[in-house]
Each structure stands twice: as structure tokens, then as C-alpha cells.
Design an enzyme around this catalytic site. Structure first.
Site, PDB file in Angstrom:
ATOM      1  N   ASP A 109      -6.491  -2.257  -5.593  1.00 24.74           N
ATOM      2  CA  ASP A 109      -7.332  -1.607  -4.659  1.00 24.74           C
ATOM      3  C   ASP A 109      -6.597  -0.279  -4.844  1.00 24.74           C
ATOM      4  O   ASP A 109      -7.305   0.659  -4.092  1.00 24.74           O
ATOM      5  CB  ASP A 109      -7.598  -2.293  -3.593  1.00 24.74           C
ATOM      6  CG  ASP A 109      -7.874  -3.274  -3.211  1.00 24.74           C
ATOM      7  OD1 ASP A 109      -8.402  -3.989  -3.551  1.00 24.74           O
ATOM      8  OD2 ASP A 109      -7.744  -3.779  -2.635  1.00 24.74           O
ATOM      9  N   GLN A 141      -0.052  -0.299  -5.773  1.00 21.36           N
ATOM     10  CA  GLN A 141      -1.775  -0.264  -4.673  1.00 21.36           C
ATOM     11  C   GLN A 141      -2.057   0.657  -3.901  1.00 21.36           C
ATOM     12  O   GLN A 141      -1.211   1.320  -2.913  1.00 21.36           O
ATOM     13  CB  GLN A 141      -0.789  -1.855  -3.938  1.00 21.36           C
ATOM     14  CG  GLN A 141      -2.100  -1.993  -2.897  1.00 21.36           C
ATOM     15  CD  GLN A 141      -1.627  -3.783  -2.144  1.00 21.36           C
ATOM     16  OE1 GLN A 141      -0.850  -3.567  -2.360  1.00 21.36           O
ATOM     17  NE2 GLN A 141      -2.507  -4.040  -0.878  1.00 21.36           N
ATOM     18  N   ASP A 142      -3.255   0.586  -3.582  1.00 22.78           N
ATOM     19  CA  ASP A 142      -4.735   1.976  -2.858  1.00 22.78           C
ATOM     20  C   ASP A 142      -3.836   3.431  -3.622  1.00 22.78           C
ATOM     21  O   ASP A 142      -3.147   4.439  -2.450  1.00 22.78           O
ATOM     22  CB  ASP A 142      -3.481   1.918  -1.528  1.00 22.78           C
ATOM     23  CG  ASP A 142      -4.192   0.072  -0.823  1.00 22.78           C
ATOM     24  OD1 ASP A 142      -4.900   0.182  -1.377  1.00 22.78           O
ATOM     25  OD2 ASP A 142      -4.063   0.129   0.552  1.00 22.78           O
ATOM     26  N   ARG A 150     -14.305  -4.636  -5.525  1.00 21.73           N
ATOM     27  CA  ARG A 150     -14.196  -6.246  -4.205  1.00 21.73           C
ATOM     28  C   ARG A 150     -14.414  -5.750  -3.235  1.00 21.73           C
ATOM     29  O   ARG A 150     -14.107  -3.780  -2.812  1.00 21.73           O
ATOM     30  CB  ARG A 150     -12.870  -6.950  -4.250  1.00 21.73           C
ATOM     31  CG  ARG A 150     -11.720  -5.822  -3.272  1.00 21.73           C
ATOM     32  CD  ARG A 150     -10.510  -7.354  -3.117  1.00 21.73           C
ATOM     33  NE  ARG A 150      -9.371  -6.561  -3.417  1.00 21.73           N
ATOM     34  CZ  ARG A 150      -8.432  -6.942  -2.238  1.00 21.73           C
ATOM     35  NH1 ARG A 150      -8.438  -8.206  -2.195  1.00 21.73           N
ATOM     36  NH2 ARG A 150      -7.416  -6.393  -2.105  1.00 21.73           N
ATOM     37  N   GLN A 172       1.386  -0.907   0.075  1.00 19.61           N
ATOM     38  CA  GLN A 172      -0.248  -0.009  -0.195  1.00 19.61           C
ATOM     39  C   GLN A 172       0.707   0.959  -0.117  1.00 19.61           C
ATOM     40  O   GLN A 172       1.648   1.316   0.804  1.00 19.61           O
ATOM     41  CB  GLN A 172      -1.029   0.344   1.182  1.00 19.61           C
ATOM     42  CG  GLN A 172      -2.192  -1.116   1.011  1.00 19.61           C
ATOM     43  CD  GLN A 172      -1.447  -2.837   1.884  1.00 19.61           C
ATOM     44  OE1 GLN A 172       0.290  -2.339   1.699  1.00 19.61           O
ATOM     45  NE2 GLN A 172      -2.223  -2.686   2.929  1.00 19.61           N
TER      46      GLN A 172
END
Length: 539
Positions: A375, A353-354, A443, A331
Site C-alpha cells: 500500500d 509499507q505506507d 486494492r 506502517q
């Protein structure tokens, strides 16, 4: 359900942080009424924690607004302030492991933001504003999001004090959840057809400011509220952080910070007291704010952001926000916004990521490019994206790409991610091999995860199932409580014949999709007119 009187709502709001963390004296007495007590019993039965609701409301209630109710609210607020006092000694304690220190700092900052939201909620419910209840719901939803962010950090830190703090915070915020439930039952939904007729006197942009932003001509603007950042030293400051630091605190007027072309290697924080900040670059292809913090290097997700915004009324345009930590670092946030009434226009948000943390409150993104892998748009804001490119990059081996991970945790929160008239694409480097990696629209981070795609182009990188479970370990959890919707999308990845068959998945009709538009979901027609950002208010 019948609407509840605002006086009753205010009283329940005032109870919400009388928790095991505090040892305050009993609240002031309030006059008795048998009918009112019966009404309270009925209301408490509808809350997530009915026994706690009744326990916290043993005092008698008068439906008539009186000074004692306000006194009770202020008393509870003072008690809540003491809840954070236990964190400060821990931050300096030698027994706290370094990994936990960052999580404790997050909790301290988030608690300050929560107190601000509770004050605003109390003030709103005392006001005559037609949108008071809706605005109060936004602040209470943000308070619950703050709690979850704090608890996640503490759980990940696993220090010696974590279990006790997690238990105490979880108990305290049950009051917030109950209050949100009660406020949600009071009405205060969208009032259609109500636009501001003229420029507001304070907050967001005044008429003159809007005109200047719209034309891009800043030459005649008052220098007291316009600052220039230039890496070559030709401006007022060399770094964005220095300009933010001198901006006036809690300002109702706009502070414009012009960020000249260049690469600014820094982490920028716009704290709670720096309100109505506008960061304006010279183009997302020439103005870059770049950092490389990541969870892999010991930062919390919350604190990894290259640019982190807590001050209400934030505006950004023509800038690239970038986190260069890379896919192997986990992240790593490029832009985090936990500020109400924020708009981002013509910007690029780039990471892996993130990438983009739409943490809380009401946010709008227009004509932006968002790049990432896992994500890469996540959080619990009420966020609308229009005419944006959401671009999947090449992830780590074995990873799937997930465009969104929305984290709504309470059925009464007014949060979700709405993606309208956008394009979901593969980056150039990923496109040639996209078929070997599964890519999903979203998700469920939490039980009531809410995400919709409307009138958007979905390319063939998206798996026919469309949506993914959170993990194998969580299995079916949340699949019947989430809300995932699609409406009138196009492109090879938009076919719905093989979509998931979860209870929470919806092929929306016009009326359902309309609930997630700018005017209905984030009340954008009441504030976006004053930031010179184009928007479509409906379907």
C-alpha cells in the site's frame, strides 16, 4: 437532478455538526414555505441518511438568502467547536493508555482541520466564486476523511474511552455525509476552458515568485520570505523544523525554505496555520529529510510521517523524504499531505509499507520516484501522478506488494488516485526475484476506492490479475462499488486479458479517462500554472 439554490445548501451545511456531542441552544428560526418544505423532502430522500436529514431540518426554510441563514451557520459552527472539548481532558487522564493517547491527539488535530474546512465551505457557498460548489465538495470530502482517520486510530487504540468516542464521532459525521450529498447534487462540476489569465494576487505563487522558482535564482529574493536551512550551520537554521516554525502564520504570500544538501534526521510538521510553504532542496540525491517512526514502535500511521503537511498551498521539489523504519515495522510514512492545492516535483519518497500518505484534498506529483512495498501510495486525496516512477521493493516474506490503497468511503466524495504516463517498476534488489512475490496495482481500502492507470508503462512484476481484494476476511466487499480503471497502458504487465472480472473494474474509453486528468480531476489548470511545475492537462 435539478440544481439546488446555494442558500439551501448553506443551510444544510450549517446543520451538519449539530450532533449528540453538543448541547447547544436551538438554532434561530427561519421563515416558512410549504413549497420549500416539499423541496426539502425530495432532497433528503437522496441523502445517505434521509431520516437524519429531515430531523435536522425541522425548521422552516426560505429559499431567499437572508442574514438568519448565516447566523444559523455560525451557531452550528460554534457548537461544533465544543465537540472537541471532550478530547482534551482525556489526553491528560491517567486512565488513558499510552497507545490511545496518540490516536486522541490525531483526533484533536483532525477536528481542528475539519472545523477549518467547514468554515471554508460555508464561506465558499456564500461567495460568488464560479468554483464555489466544487471547492466546497473538496473541503467536505476532506472532513469525512478526517473522521475516518480518527476512528481508525481510536479503534486500534482500544482504550476504555474508545467505544463512546467512536459512536459519537460516527453519529456527528452523518451530517457531513448528508451535506456532501446535497452539495454534490447542486451542480458545480468542471467548467471547461476556464484558465486564469494572469498571476493571482494572493495564494500560491505571485508572478515574481514563479519566475524565481522557475529559474532557480533566489539571490535577489526578499529575505523576509526566504529562509535557508543548512546542516553545517551556514544558513539561517540547522533544521527544517526550525525554519517552518518561524514562517508567518496563515500567510497568503509564499515562504520559500531552501534546504541545502545534507541529511536532516528529523520529523517535520507543517501545521494548518503554516500556509504556502515551499520546501526546495538542492537535488533529491543530495538533500534528505529522514525519520524512522512506525506503527511497530507505537506511533499511529497518521503521526508516523517523517514530513507531515496540513498547511494549504504546499510545494516541494528536489528533496528525498524517507522513512527508514524498515519492512518489519509495519506502517511507516515518509510523506503525508492533507493540504489542499499541493504539488511535489522532482522528489523521491522512500519507505516500505505506507510510504506516501495522500490523505486528503487536491494534490499533484510530477517526475517523482516513489518506493515501497505494501500500500505504498494510500489515502483519500484527489491525487494525480504524472511522469513518476512507482517502484516496488522487496517486502517481508509472505507479503504481496500493493502499489495503491485508495480509501474513498462515500460515493459523493471527489477523491481518487490517477496515475498517468508513469512507470511501474521493480527496484534493483527486487527485480531478480520479483516473480516469487505477487505485486498488484491496487486494492480497495474502502467501499468506493477509486484508482486509474492511464498511458503508463507497467513492467512484468505486476500479476496478470492486476488488482487484489483487500483481505480474505472482507472477501467480495467493495468489488462492485469501487472504480478501478486502465487506459492505453503498455509493457508486459499491461495485458488485460486476465484482469479481474469485478463489476467495479473498467477498461476505460477516452471520455472516461478524461475525467481523471489534471484539468478535470484536480482543476490543475487553475492553479498549477503558478508553481512552475510542468503538467499535461489532458490525455
Amino acid at each position: 437532478m435539478d440544481s439546488y439554490p446555494l442558500s439551501l445548501l448553506l443551510l444544510l451545511l450549517s446543520c451538519l455538526l449539530l450532533s449528540p456531542l453538543t448541547t447547544a441552544a436551538p438554532p434561530p428560526a427561519i421563515t416558512n414555505s410549504t413549497n420549500n418544505h416539499h423541496h426539502l423532502l425530495l432532497i433528503c430522500k437522496t441523502t445517505p441518511f434521509p431520516k437524519l436529514c429531515l430531523k435536522s431540518s425541522k425548521l422552516s426554510i426560505s429559499i431567499t438568502i437572508n442574514p438568519s441563514i448565516l447566523s444559523f451557520a455560525l451557531h452550528a459552527l460554534q457548537a461544533a467547536v465544543s465537540a472537541i472539548s471532550g478530547l482534551s481532558p482525556l489526553l491528560n487522564s491517567p486512565s488513558v493508555v499510552e497507545a490511545q493517547r496518540g490516536a486522541l491527539q490525531d483526533c484533536r488535530d483532525l477536528h481542528a482541520a475539519t472545523l477549518s474546512s467547514l468554515r471554508r465551505s460555508s464561506s465558499l457557498l456564500h461567495s460568488s466564486s464560479k468554483n464555489a460548489v466544487a471547492d466546497a465538495r473538496a473541503h467536505l470530502s476532506a472532513a469525512l476523511t478526517n473522521k475516518n482517520t480518527c476512528l481508525e486510530g481510536l479503534a486500534g487504540a482500544r482504550g476504555p474511552q474508545a467505544p463512546a468516542l467512536i459512536s459519537a464521532w460516527s453519529s456527528a459525521f452523518r451530517y457531513v455525509s448528508n451535506s456532501l450529498s446535497i452539495v454534490s447534487g447542486s451542480g458545480g462540476g468542471r467548467r471547461r476552458g476556464r484558465k486564469l489569465a494572469s498571476c493571482p494576487s494572493a495564494g500560491w505563487l505571485r508572478c515574481r515568485e514563479r519566475k524565481l522558482l522557475g529559474t532557480g535564482d533566489y539571490s535577489a529574493y526578499d529575505a523576509a520570505v526566504m529562509l535557508t536551512v543548512a546542516a553545517d550551520g551556514s544558513g539561517n537554521f540547522r533544521t527544517v523544523g526550525e525554519a517552518v516554525a518561524v514562517a508567518r502564520n496563515n500567510s497568503e504570500d509564499r515562504t520559500i525554505i531552501i534546504v541545502r544538501a545534507g541529511v536532516y534526521e528529523e520529523n517535520v510538521e507543517i501545521p494548518l496555520n503554516k500556509t504556502n510553504i515551499a520546501l526546495l532542496g538542492e537535488g533529491s540525491n543530495v538533500t534528505f529529510i529522514r525519520g524512522n517512526r512506525s506503527v511497530g514502535d507505537g506511533w499511529t500511521t497518521f503521526r508516523s510521517a517523517t514530513v507531515a503537511v496540513s498547511g494549504e498551498g504546499f510545494l516541494a521539489r528536489d528533496i528525498t523524504f524517507q522513512n527508514t523504519a524498515g519492512p518489519a515495522k509495519g506502517q511507516a510514512v515518509a510523506l503525508r499531505i492533507n493540504a489542499d492545492l499541493s504539488a511535489v516535483y522532482l522528489c523521491t519518497i522512500d519507505g516500505y509499507q505506507d510510504t506516501l500518505y495522500v490523505h486528503s484534498f487536491r494534490q499533484f506529483f510530477r517526475e517523482c520516484d516513489v518506493f515501497g512495498t505494501v500500500d505504498f501510495i494510500f489515502g483519500n486525496a484527489a491525487a494525480v501522478f504524472q511522469a513518476c516512477n512507482l517502484v516496488a521493493k522487496k517486502p517481508m516474506p509472505g507479503q504481496s506488494n500493493i502499489v495503491t490503497a485508495q480509501s474513498r468511503d462515500d460515493p459523493n466524495e471527489v477523491t481518487g488516485i490517477a496515475i498517468q504516463n508513469c512507470s511501474i517498476l521493480a527496484s534493483d534488489e527486487f527485480a531478480s526475484n520479483a516473480g516469487a512475490t505477487k505485486t498488484y496495482l491496487g486494492r480497495p481500502w474502502r467501499l468506493y476506492s477509486t484508482t486509474v492507470y492511464m498511458e503508463s508503462y507497467i513492467d512484468d512484476l505486476v500479476d496478470p490479475a492486476g488488482w487484489s481484494r483487500w483481505s480474505q476476511e472482507r472477501g467480495e466487499t467493495g468489488l462492485d462499488t469501487l472504480y478501478y480503471g486502465e487506459y492505453m497502458n503498455s509493457g508486459p504487465g499491461a495485458a488485460v486479458e486476465n484482469r479481474v472480472n469485478w463489476t467495479g473494474f473498467h477498461l476505460m474509453d477516452y471520455d472516461e479517462a478524461s475525467n481523471f486528468t489534471v484539468s478535470e480531476f484536480i482543476y490543475g489548470d487553475l492553479w498549477l500554472d503558478f508553481v512552475a511545475v510542468p503538467y499535461d492537462d489532458g490525455i
